[in-house]
Design a protein around this motif. Sequence first.
Motif, mmCIF file in Angstrom:
data_model
loop_
_atom_site.group_PDB
_atom_site.id
_atom_site.type_symbol
_atom_site.label_atom_id
_atom_site.label_comp_id
_atom_site.label_asym_id
_atom_site.label_seq_id
_atom_site.Cartn_x
_atom_site.Cartn_y
_atom_site.Cartn_z
ATOM 1 N N HIS A 26 18.059 77.935 56.289
ATOM 2 C CA HIS A 26 19.333 78.665 56.492
ATOM 3 C C HIS A 26 20.439 78.041 55.643
ATOM 4 O O HIS A 26 21.433 77.541 56.163
ATOM 5 C CB HIS A 26 19.730 78.602 57.972
ATOM 6 C CG HIS A 26 18.766 79.290 58.884
ATOM 7 N ND1 HIS A 26 18.868 80.617 59.211
ATOM 8 C CD2 HIS A 26 17.671 78.840 59.543
ATOM 9 C CE1 HIS A 26 17.895 80.956 60.046
ATOM 10 N NE2 HIS A 26 17.141 79.891 60.253
ATOM 11 N N TYR A 97 14.051 83.133 53.467
ATOM 12 C CA TYR A 97 13.945 82.805 54.883
ATOM 13 C C TYR A 97 14.978 83.610 55.688
ATOM 14 O O TYR A 97 16.133 83.738 55.278
ATOM 15 C CB TYR A 97 14.161 81.298 55.098
ATOM 16 C CG TYR A 97 13.750 80.916 56.481
ATOM 17 C CD1 TYR A 97 12.401 80.956 56.840
ATOM 18 C CD2 TYR A 97 14.691 80.606 57.445
ATOM 19 C CE1 TYR A 97 12.007 80.673 58.135
ATOM 20 C CE2 TYR A 97 14.303 80.320 58.738
ATOM 21 C CZ TYR A 97 12.959 80.352 59.074
ATOM 22 O OH TYR A 97 12.573 80.095 60.354
ATOM 23 N N TYR A 238 18.607 84.314 71.082
ATOM 24 C CA TYR A 238 19.155 83.621 69.923
ATOM 25 C C TYR A 238 18.811 84.321 68.612
ATOM 26 O O TYR A 238 17.667 84.643 68.348
ATOM 27 C CB TYR A 238 18.617 82.189 69.858
ATOM 28 C CG TYR A 238 19.130 81.461 68.645
ATOM 29 C CD1 TYR A 238 20.466 81.107 68.564
ATOM 30 C CD2 TYR A 238 18.302 81.164 67.576
ATOM 31 C CE1 TYR A 238 20.963 80.459 67.449
ATOM 32 C CE2 TYR A 238 18.791 80.513 66.464
ATOM 33 C CZ TYR A 238 20.115 80.167 66.408
ATOM 34 O OH TYR A 238 20.599 79.524 65.304
ATOM 35 N N ARG A 275 20.423 74.351 64.820
ATOM 36 C CA ARG A 275 19.905 75.285 65.824
ATOM 37 C C ARG A 275 21.001 75.865 66.712
ATOM 38 O O ARG A 275 20.745 76.253 67.855
ATOM 39 C CB ARG A 275 18.801 74.624 66.677
ATOM 40 C CG ARG A 275 17.588 74.266 65.855
ATOM 41 C CD ARG A 275 16.436 73.701 66.624
ATOM 42 N NE ARG A 275 15.399 73.271 65.681
ATOM 43 C CZ ARG A 275 14.408 74.050 65.227
ATOM 44 N NH1 ARG A 275 14.305 75.285 65.642
ATOM 45 N NH2 ARG A 275 13.537 73.587 64.359
ATOM 46 N N ASP A 295 21.367 70.901 58.976
ATOM 47 C CA ASP A 295 21.761 72.325 58.877
ATOM 48 C C ASP A 295 23.271 72.481 59.063
ATOM 49 O O ASP A 295 23.744 73.419 59.719
ATOM 50 C CB ASP A 295 21.021 73.200 59.882
ATOM 51 C CG ASP A 295 19.590 73.498 59.454
ATOM 52 O OD1 ASP A 295 19.163 72.991 58.395
ATOM 53 O OD2 ASP A 295 18.910 74.242 60.179
ATOM 54 N N TYR A 356 18.274 77.877 71.809
ATOM 55 C CA TYR A 356 16.813 77.999 71.774
ATOM 56 C C TYR A 356 16.264 77.886 73.189
ATOM 57 O O TYR A 356 16.768 77.111 74.001
ATOM 58 C CB TYR A 356 16.201 76.910 70.895
ATOM 59 C CG TYR A 356 16.312 77.229 69.420
ATOM 60 C CD1 TYR A 356 15.204 77.621 68.683
ATOM 61 C CD2 TYR A 356 17.541 77.159 68.765
ATOM 62 C CE1 TYR A 356 15.310 77.929 67.323
ATOM 63 C CE2 TYR A 356 17.661 77.466 67.424
ATOM 64 C CZ TYR A 356 16.534 77.846 66.705
ATOM 65 O OH TYR A 356 16.649 78.157 65.373
#
Length: 375
Positions: A26, A97, A238, A275, A295, A356
Amino acid sequence: MKKQQHASKKITISAIKADIGSIGGHIKPSKRVLATVEEYVKQNGSDMLIDYKISYTGDDILILCTHTKGKDNKEIHKLAWDAFKAGTDTAFDQGLYGAGQDLLKDSFSGNIKGMGPAVAELEFFERPNEPFLMFAADKTDPGAYNLPLYLSFCDPMHNSGLILSSNMAKGFRFDIMDVSYTKADKVISLNAPEESYQIAALLRDPERFVVEKIISRETGEQAVSVSTTRLHNIAGTYTGKDDPILLARTQGAFPATGELLSPYHIGHFVAGFMRGSHTGPLMPVKQNTSVSFFDGPPVVSCAAYCVHNGKLTSPADTFDHPFWDHVRNNISAKAIELRRQGFYGNAMLPYSELEYGGIVTTLKSLEKRFVVRKK
Ligand code: F6R
Ligand code: MG
Ligand code: MG
């Protein structure tokens, strides 16, 4: 010398963004996907748009455009939706992705809001000189703007115009949305400065209460529009963080550009990061910057423009300045410091905000194994 007048026709600025796939996780969109979105807007938008710009922040692509069709216009929203669809086809073609990640519905239903992409729009009669800002954040949610907006519109420590200029003497109205209510828009209007403690009482909870709009009480004109979408409210699960955008008119009856930028030196902690489940400091970055560490960290870019008869200047990239290098270094240090405690306590979001489901399953299975001791 030319005489400068207010424009006679209202123009609308629409900023619409979506994550439709990226390179290497991402991280950032590919050049081909960006080119596809741009080409689609160019080919199909010429009869409805006055001008447009395509950019990205992290893994999100932004379509900024000007027109005279007003807010929530079906044709404009459909153009953006179809441009993102075309970009998604390229993303699939390249094996990117998360291809099409934010396009949560199968077909366009009249308004892009509630379909995944984030939208911020302003409609107004142009002043003779019309500067505005477009903020775009990645790896965070719309509440990330709560603190900077409070400081820029209520606090003379950041907005010296509140004491130095008579243009803002009456203050501003905040329209704040309760984003936990999903049946319809649930909104409250509060006036600064009189109700600034009440505004703060709501904005301290950025996962629930989000600034949607700010209005000048001097002129009645809208200063700010924020995208308030919560993706997991749409999808029920999510699908990525909401990565909000913000449009703000500046100068005159509104805060100066620098007064709107001022709070971003803080690097306040926001929800998002890895996440979408952690806390991280919001780092002001240049336009077209990718994300990286864990991330993240959560990032925000800000492009400044002037618009005249709907025509956009090239952007001035406000966080592309040596001052912000120092800020970014400090914010990196903050991010590392918090990351040192990993999953523990405030480094990770509370249970209700975890994006998540894995941990929910774990906790449920452990619940059965708890024993209540007899006295
Ligand atoms: C946060 C984000 C990323 C992903 C992470 C795992 O908003 O987009 O941190 O959550 O890279 O991604 P998936 O679940 O796609 O494997
Ligand atoms: Mg994403
Ligand atoms: Mg994103």
